[in-house]
Design a protein around this motif. Sequence first.
Motif, PDB file in Angstrom:
ATOM      1  N   LEU A  81      -4.915   9.802  -6.536  1.00 39.79           N
ATOM      2  CA  LEU A  81      -4.591   9.243  -4.563  1.00 39.79           C
ATOM      3  C   LEU A  81      -4.927   7.509  -4.457  1.00 39.79           C
ATOM      4  O   LEU A  81      -4.017   7.207  -3.967  1.00 39.79           O
ATOM      5  N   THR A 115      -3.212   4.750  -2.153  1.00 37.82           N
ATOM      6  CA  THR A 115      -2.711   5.873  -1.225  1.00 37.82           C
ATOM      7  C   THR A 115      -3.472   5.706   0.941  1.00 37.82           C
ATOM      8  O   THR A 115      -5.183   5.160   0.807  1.00 37.82           O
ATOM      9  N   TYR A 118       1.024  -1.336  -0.200  1.00 37.74           N
ATOM     10  CA  TYR A 118      -0.282  -0.088   0.163  1.00 37.74           C
ATOM     11  C   TYR A 118       0.873   0.548  -0.255  1.00 37.74           C
ATOM     12  O   TYR A 118       2.169   1.023  -0.111  1.00 37.74           O
ATOM     13  N   ARG A 119       0.252   2.396  -0.811  1.00 36.32           N
ATOM     14  CA  ARG A 119       1.494   3.691  -0.133  1.00 36.32           C
ATOM     15  C   ARG A 119       0.919   4.572   0.912  1.00 36.32           C
ATOM     16  O   ARG A 119      -0.661   4.255   1.409  1.00 36.32           O
ATOM     17  N   SER A 154       5.855   5.395  -0.532  1.00 34.48           N
ATOM     18  CA  SER A 154       5.450   6.460  -0.860  1.00 34.48           C
ATOM     19  C   SER A 154       4.865   6.901  -2.153  1.00 34.48           C
ATOM     20  O   SER A 154       4.932   6.336  -3.281  1.00 34.48           O
ATOM     21  N   ILE A 155       3.950   8.031  -1.786  1.00 31.22           N
ATOM     22  CA  ILE A 155       3.082   8.887  -2.488  1.00 31.22           C
ATOM     23  C   ILE A 155       4.497   9.259  -3.880  1.00 31.22           C
ATOM     24  O   ILE A 155       5.156  10.063  -4.833  1.00 31.22           O
ATOM     25  N   LEU A 161       1.071   8.661   2.648  1.00 31.26           N
ATOM     26  CA  LEU A 161       0.969  10.427   1.667  1.00 31.26           C
ATOM     27  C   LEU A 161       1.448  11.329   3.719  1.00 31.26           C
ATOM     28  O   LEU A 161       0.594  10.318   4.398  1.00 31.26           O
ATOM     29  N   MET A 190      -2.294   8.320   5.449  1.00 29.91           N
ATOM     30  CA  MET A 190      -1.856   9.824   5.055  1.00 29.91           C
ATOM     31  C   MET A 190      -1.580  10.042   6.564  1.00 29.91           C
ATOM     32  O   MET A 190      -1.543  10.215   7.458  1.00 29.91           O
ATOM     33  N   ALA A 245      -9.160   4.476  -0.589  1.00 30.10           N
ATOM     34  CA  ALA A 245      -7.799   3.628  -1.393  1.00 30.10           C
ATOM     35  C   ALA A 245      -8.701   2.240  -2.050  1.00 30.10           C
ATOM     36  O   ALA A 245      -9.050   1.817  -1.942  1.00 30.10           O
TER      37      ALA A 245
END
Length: 827
Positions: A643, A648, A574-575, A595-596, A577, A651, A665
Motif C-alpha cells: 500500500l 496510498t 496520490y492514491r 484508486s488502488i 483505498l 483510506m 505513503a
Amino acid sequence: MKKLLPHIIAIVAFLVITFIYFFPLLEGKELKQSDINNWKGMSQEIISFQEKTGEHIYWTNSMFGGMPGYQISAIYGANLIQYIDKAILFLPAPANLFFLFLIGFYFLLITLKVDSRVAMIGSFAFAFSSYLIIFLVTGHNSKVHAIGYMAPVIAGIIMTYRGRMWLGAALTGLFLALELNANHLQITYYLMLMVVMLGIAEMYTAFKEKRLAQFGKATVVLGVMALLAVATNITNLWATQEYGKYSTRGPSELKADKENQTTGLDRDYITDWSYGVGESWTFLVPDFKGGASEGIAKNNKDALKGLDDNYKQNIAQFSAYFGDQPFVGGPLYLGAIVCLLFVIGLFVVKGPMKWWLLASTVLFLFLAWGKNFMSFTNFFLDNVPGYDKFRAVTTTLIILEFTFPLLAILAVDRMVKETDFFAKYKKQINYTLIGVLAIVGVMCIAPGMFTSFYTPTEYDQVTASVQGKNIGQDVIDGFFSNLSEARKHIVTSDAIRSFMFILLACALIWTFLRYRYSKEIFVYGLMFLVVMDLATVGKRYLLTEDYVKKSANVIPFPMTQADQIIKQDTTQSYRVLNLAANVFNDASTSYYHQSIGGYHGAKLKRYKELIDYSLTPELSALKMGMQKGDSSFLRVLSSQPALNMLNTKYMIYNPDAAPLLNPGAFGNAWFVNEFKVVANADSEIAALRSFDPAHTAVVDERFKDQLSGLQPGADSAASIVLTKYEPNHLVYAMKSNVEQFAVFSEIYYDKGWNAYVDGKLMPYARVNYVLRGMRVPAGTHTVEWKFEPQVVQTGEKIALASSALLLLLVGGMGWMEWKNNKQAKAA
C-alpha cells in the motif's frame, strides 16, 4: 415499390414496437444501467482530460494503480466505419441496439428467402429473448452491439456462397468491420467459431453438388474482405492483442497453482458462471430455477401464501434463484413457442443449414455448462486457441438465442409456403406438439421430477449460519421444507404460463396445417403469441423504475463527504483505498480519485497477482486493526509495504466521515540504496512480504544489467518531486549530488511508456513486481514519463487507408452486382 413495400412495413413495425417497449425514452428519460455507471467511473479521468485538452489519451491512473485505456474509453478517429455505425444507431440508447437486433435478423431471414411477414416473427423472437433484454438493462452495451451485427455477417457469408458473390462479399466485409468496431471480442470469437461450422456445412454442400471450385473462389474473396475488415479496426485489435499478453487474459509467470492456469484466464475464473445442466430448462420455462437473484417476495408474493408464519419473513428475503451460478440478473428464456417451433424444425427443415444450426446449438450449450461439463470445457481450454481468454462461459448461450429462432422460423416458412406440408409431416408434427405439451404439463403437475428446490451449498450455508445459536435440526428442516414450497410455486406458475402459450400455439399450428385457412391469420396470430410470450418476460427485468431523468443520470456516483475532503488536497497525484466499497470490484472510487482498486475484466496480470499475494492480506490486516482502535489501525496502515509503495495517501472507511491520512505513503517517487535481485516472478512476489520498499528495490534478474556498476551514494539533501501530472505525461524535478536509483510509484508497462532525462530517452526497469525504477545521474535534472504507444500511431494510418478502401470496394462490388442484374434482365 411492390418489392420494397413489405420491407418498409417491417421496418416501420420494428420502429413502432421499439418505441412502445422503450416508451419512457420518448419522455426524455434514460435507462439507468449499472454497467454504464461503472464505465463512467472507469473512464472519467480519460474523458475529463479529453474534454479539457482535446487530446485522445490511452492510459488512466484511476484504476488498479494505472492501466492502458484501450478497453476503457479509447477513441480511434481514423476508422471511417464508425460513422456508418453511428448512422445505423440513430435512435436513443438502448432502443437503438434493440432496433439493430430486429433489422439485422430480418436481413438474414430475407437473405434466406423467408416470407417477409414470417421474417418479422423471427426478428421479434430474436430481439425479445431474455438475455438480450437483461444485457440492455444492465448496460452490457458493447456486448449487445456486437450481437446485433452477428446476423448480418452470417447473411453476407450465405449470400456469397449461394450465387451473389460480389454483393455478399461486400456486405460481409462491411458488417464484419462493424462487428469488430463494436469492440466485444468475446462475441466476435463465438461468431467466428459458428462461421467455421457454417463454412464446413457449405463446403459439404459444394462437394455434393460438384462446385468446389466456386466454393474455393468465394472463400478466397471472403477471406480478403475479412482481412480488410480486420485492418479497418487494426488500431484497437493490435493494441488489445499487445496489451492482452500482459493482462489477466495472458499467461502468468508464476509457477504456483499451475493446474488451475491456462495460457489465459484461470479455469475457475472462466467457469465461475456456468449454466447448470438442469438449469437449461429455463429455455422453455423462464423461472424454472427461480428467476433472478432477488428476494422471493419481490419475485412472486403469492409464493409466500400458505407458508408457516415462523419462516415466512426469512423466506421472503431469501433468493428466488436456486441454480448453479453465484447469482444472475435473470434466466435465458428463448420462448416456449420458439422452443416448440425449434423442435419442429429439427424434423422438417432439410439440408446442411439444419445440421449447422443443430451442431452450433449443441456445441455452445455444452460450453455454457462450463464446470458442470468440465471434461469438455478443459478440452476447449487446452486445445482451442483463444478460448481461454474469455470469462463467464454462460455468454456462449447468445448463440442459442440466434440458432433457436432461426431454425424455428425456417420451419414456419415451410409451413406457410408448402400446401402439402401437413401431409408430408403429419406424424412428426403431431408427435412434437403432443410431446412438448406433455413435458411442460408434467412440469406443471410435478416440477419436483425435474429439479430440487434448493442447492447443497444453500443448505450448508444456512446450517453454518445457525451453529451455536441453539437451533435444532427440525427448525432447519422446516425452513427448507417451506423454502421448497415457495420456490415450487414460482416454478409451477411459470410452467403453467408456458403450457398455455404452447397450447395456443399448437392449436394455431395444427388447425392451419390441417385446414389451410388464411396465411395472414396464421402468421399474425403466431407473431402476436411469440411477442406476448417473450416481451412480457422481458418486462420482468426492464422496469419503469429503471428509467430516470437525464439530469439525474449524469453523475453516476454522488460525491460523499470523504470524497469532498480528499478533493481538497492540491497534491497532483496520490492514491485512495476505499474500504467502504468492494475495493477490487468498484468504479465509484475511480470516478473521483486514483484508486488502488477498480472495476475491469482485463486488468494487468501482475497487478492482479499483487492483489492476490500482497494487497488482499494487507487489507485483512487493516480490517483487524480497525477493530482494535484508531491508534493501532494507523500503525498497521503505515506499515503495509504494498500500500505504501503504491502511494496510498488516503483510506476511506466511512463515506460520511473524514478519510484517514496514511503517514506511511512514500509519495510519487523516492531513491533507494539497496537492491534485491531475484531469479523469477515467484521469488519476486515472495520478496514483497519481507522488505522495506523505502530503502530496497526488488529487481528481476532480467533487469540486472541496468544496475551494473551502480553504487547509490548517501545524499541527505537529494530529492525527486512530481511537478506536472497528466495521465499520459509525468514530469519530475530531480536533484542529487550522487548517482541514484529512483523508484516511481507508477505501474510498469513498457509497451508505450518511455522515460526521458533532460529530453534524452533512457532505459528503465520493473521493480517491486509492478512499479518502475530508473537509474538517474547526479546533478539537477528533469525526468519525464510519456505514454507514446507506437501501436496507436501506426495502427491509425493502416485503419484510415483500410476503411477507405473497404468503403470503395463495398460501393464497387455493389455496383458490379447491380450491373450484372441489369444485364441478366436485359438478356
